[in-house]
Design an enzyme around this catalytic site. Structure first.
Site, mmCIF file in Angstrom:
data_model
loop_
_atom_site.group_PDB
_atom_site.id
_atom_site.type_symbol
_atom_site.label_atom_id
_atom_site.label_comp_id
_atom_site.label_asym_id
_atom_site.label_seq_id
_atom_site.Cartn_x
_atom_site.Cartn_y
_atom_site.Cartn_z
ATOM 1 C CD GLU A 1 -76.949 112.865 -16.617
ATOM 2 O OE1 GLU A 1 -77.592 112.701 -17.658
ATOM 3 O OE2 GLU A 1 -76.583 113.986 -16.228
ATOM 4 C CG ASP B 1 -77.539 117.075 -13.926
ATOM 5 O OD1 ASP B 1 -78.185 116.101 -14.335
ATOM 6 O OD2 ASP B 1 -77.586 118.202 -14.460
#
Length: 628
Positions: free
Chosen positions: A362, A309
């Site tokens: 990401e 993330d």
């Protein structure tokens, strides 16, 4: 077996940042010593003046079981007899200024259910895994040679009991696995299951980097879910958050009274926008803690990949910081050199030790080489989220069709960079929360047009180059945006139009998996060729997807105007067939289509040697398959 003091070799490896089985050393480990069963407790707290373990076994008394410091490595440990798996505990850490803080174990492999904050001694028994064939196949077959279609979900809000209680891991295994397989997805991706104190953070503010959240059951219950997925032929990817952590008092923040895991200077150590702290990637032990966590999930839980993330927040020292509120690197630049080194080491080790796992970034900027090999200067991820494709496509589909001709580049620009990285196309949870509306609600027009536009979006996603990710609820056209507080609106499936979305996703996954032209080396430019990308006045695009085995031509009409007699170029003569029409009544469309068999005409068109005239249905896509 164990001793109260750790070996110098273990401690030396940890101090260098190279102990890849750290989860077998630090934390709480049941063992047998001097004829007695008990637990060895160990924790890294180099600037503490003293540490003791408190818990359900000593009435939380900080004077009963002090830990001893192991040499100059900053690790404290002790063997406590008579403690068994299931016992709750915390570390009482005394700082040098005399304060005593109760801290959760950073290496805890089990925790109590929130709002409790204690760690739990985990039973590291032998789980009866039955996924050996899956793991062997994963290591043998490159991911780029297989379809990769991911169903993203939040386990607490996918489905509830009638009482509103969320499903536990066992119930998810019973209901989720057959549902996802029936839709044709190859993997599930779970939003973070690492322990976290606040439901509303969805797991992205992690306090337990080695513990699956207690919300849905025990660690072995989570293993059972992964095992069930693998035995059914379904992969499991976890969201993992090494970019920041919350400042909860029982967590990692100023763990021993100093900025141990974070930077002391807030210009390096704090994300004000998220209210979180930034890991100090330059400290060996911190890097080891994080890499050890990644390896732990791949080892102890057999997961098939990690979606890392907020990578951009790690790469840039000035990420979400105003001028003057960040510190440059030693060369005066904005790149976080220590984070870059950490990510490269992370990807290298995960791939080395667990062949076949997926490392997914990401990353929301144009950082070069995210998925390139490290020997050429890349970061070494397998896939990067294609945020540009997602934003451009959603922005385009929000437009009234009458204006789309003026924004045709939103559809075509992405192919300028589509093969610069190995991309995954995300329609994720981030796009359906915080007032953004659901995918269906984003679409322009009346109810019929919104549904048709969503069918267009899904067909574009499954035929465009790149792996696929769809967040739960998108597969049946949920109207309301997602909330972690309630289950999906399953009642919508009683409506034939919403059931039609589900049938479309099922068929798109079927077509995707059946045609290597759509997935085989899908990140290589040879698999894609424009047929026509210039028909902006009619908002029509068409392209070819090809492999050695097959050719597919895909045609999109982004207006609600049916276009009869539309001539489209074809790369080969013979018979073509319409293998999917998003306007089919089966999916909730108006059912305008073409004959099952289409004979290519010897009429060159659109720089192709053959062509055929089609009826293009309104706001719809056609997939044509060549019949050799």
């Amino acid at each position: 077996m164990g001793t109260d003091l750790l070996s110098d070799f273990d401690l030396h490896l940890f101090s260098e940042g190279h102990h890849w089985h750290l989860y077998n050393v630090l934390g709480a480990h049941p063992c047998h010593q001097g004829g007695t069963d008990g637990v060895r407790f160990s924790v890294w707290a180099p600037y503490a003046s003293g540490v003791s373990v408190v818990g359900s076994f000593n009435d939380w008394d900080g004077d009963t079981h002090p830990l001893r410091r192991n040499g100059g490595y900053g690790v404290w440990s002790a063997f406590v007899p008579g403690v068994h798996p299931g016992a709750r505990y915390q570390f009482a850490v005394r700082t040098r200024d005399g304060r005593c803080q109760l801290r959760g174990d950073p290496m805890a492999q089990q925790t109590e259910h929130r709002p409790g904050t204690a760690s739990v001694v985990a039973d590291r028994g032998h789980f009866p895994w039955g996924d050996g064939d899956w793991l062997n196949r994963r290591a043998r077959e490159p991911w780029s040679h297989r379809p990769l279609s991911i169903y993203e979900l939040h386990p607490g809000s996918w489905r509830h009991h009638g009482s509103g209680r969320w499903l536990n891991w066992q119930e998810l295994a019973e209901q989720l696995v057959p549902y996802v397989l029936e839709l044709g997805f190859t993997h599930i991706e779970l939003m973070p299951v690492t322990e976290h104190p606040l439901d509303e953070s969805w797991g992205y503010q992690t306090t337990g980097y080695y513990a699956p959240t207690a919300r849905y059951g025990s660690p072995d219950d989570f293993r059972a879910l992964v095992n069930a997925c693998h035995r059914a032929g379904l992969g499991v990817i976890l969201d993992w958050v090494p970019g920041h952590f919350p400042d909860d008092p029982h967590g990692l923040a100023r763990f021993d009274g100093t900025a141990l895991y974070e930077h002391d200077d807030p210009r390096l150590g704090r994300h004000e926008g998220w209210g979180t702290l930034v890991f100090n990637y330059g400290r060996n032990e911190v890097r080891n803690f994080l890499i050890g966590s990644a390896l732990f999930w791949l080892d102890a839980y057999h997961v098939d990949g990690l979606r890392v993330d907020a990578v951009a927040s790690m790469l840039y020292l000035d990420y979400d910081r105003p001028p003057g509120d960040w510190l440059p690197n030693l060369h005066g630049g904005r790149e976080n050199l220590e984070a870059i080194g950490f990510l490269r080491e992370l990807n290298n080790l995960c791939h080395q030790r667990f062949p076949g796992v997926l490392m997914i970034a990401e990353e929301s900027t144009s950082w070069p080489g995210v998925t390139h090999p490290q020997e050429t200067g890349g970061l070494g991820f397998d896939l990067k989220w294609n945020m540009g494709w997602m934003h451009d496509t959603l922005d385009y589909l929000r437009l009234d069709p009458i204006f789309r001709q003026y924004h045709h580049d939103r559809l075509t620009f992405g192919l300028m960079y589509a093969f610069t990285e190995q991309f995954l196309l995300p329609l994720s949870h981030d796009e359906v929360v915080h007032g953004k509306g659901s995918l269906l609600a984003k679409m322009s027009g009346d109810r019929w047009q919104q549904r048709a536009n969503l069918r267009l979006l899904l067909t574009l996603q499954f035929t465009y180059p790149g792996a696929k990710l769809l967040f739960m609820g998108g597969e049946f056209g949920q109207w309301r945006e997602w909330s972690e507080r309630r289950e999906l609106d399953w009642h919508l499936l009683a409506d034939s139009d919403h059931a039609g979305f589900q049938r479309l996703v099922q068929d798109l996954n079927r077509v995707y998996a059946a045609h290597p032209a759509l997935y085989l080396d899908g990140c290589c430019p040879e698999t894609f060729r424009w047929i026509d990308c210039h028909d902006s006045p009619q908002s029509v695009i068409s392209f070819l997807r090809q492999s050695d085995e097959a050719r597919l031509v895909v045609v999109f009409n982004f207006t609600p105007v049916p276009r009869r007699g539309y001539r489209i170029g074809l790369p080969a003569g013979g018979v073509w067939r319409e293998c999917l029409n998003s306007d089919s009544a089966y999916y909730g469309g108006s059912n305008l289509g073409n004959a099952y068999r289409l004979e290519a005409e010897d009429v060159p068109w659109m720089s192709q040697p053959y062509s055929v005239t089609l009826s293009l249905p309104p706001l719809a896509a056609l997939i044509l398959e060549h019949q050799p």
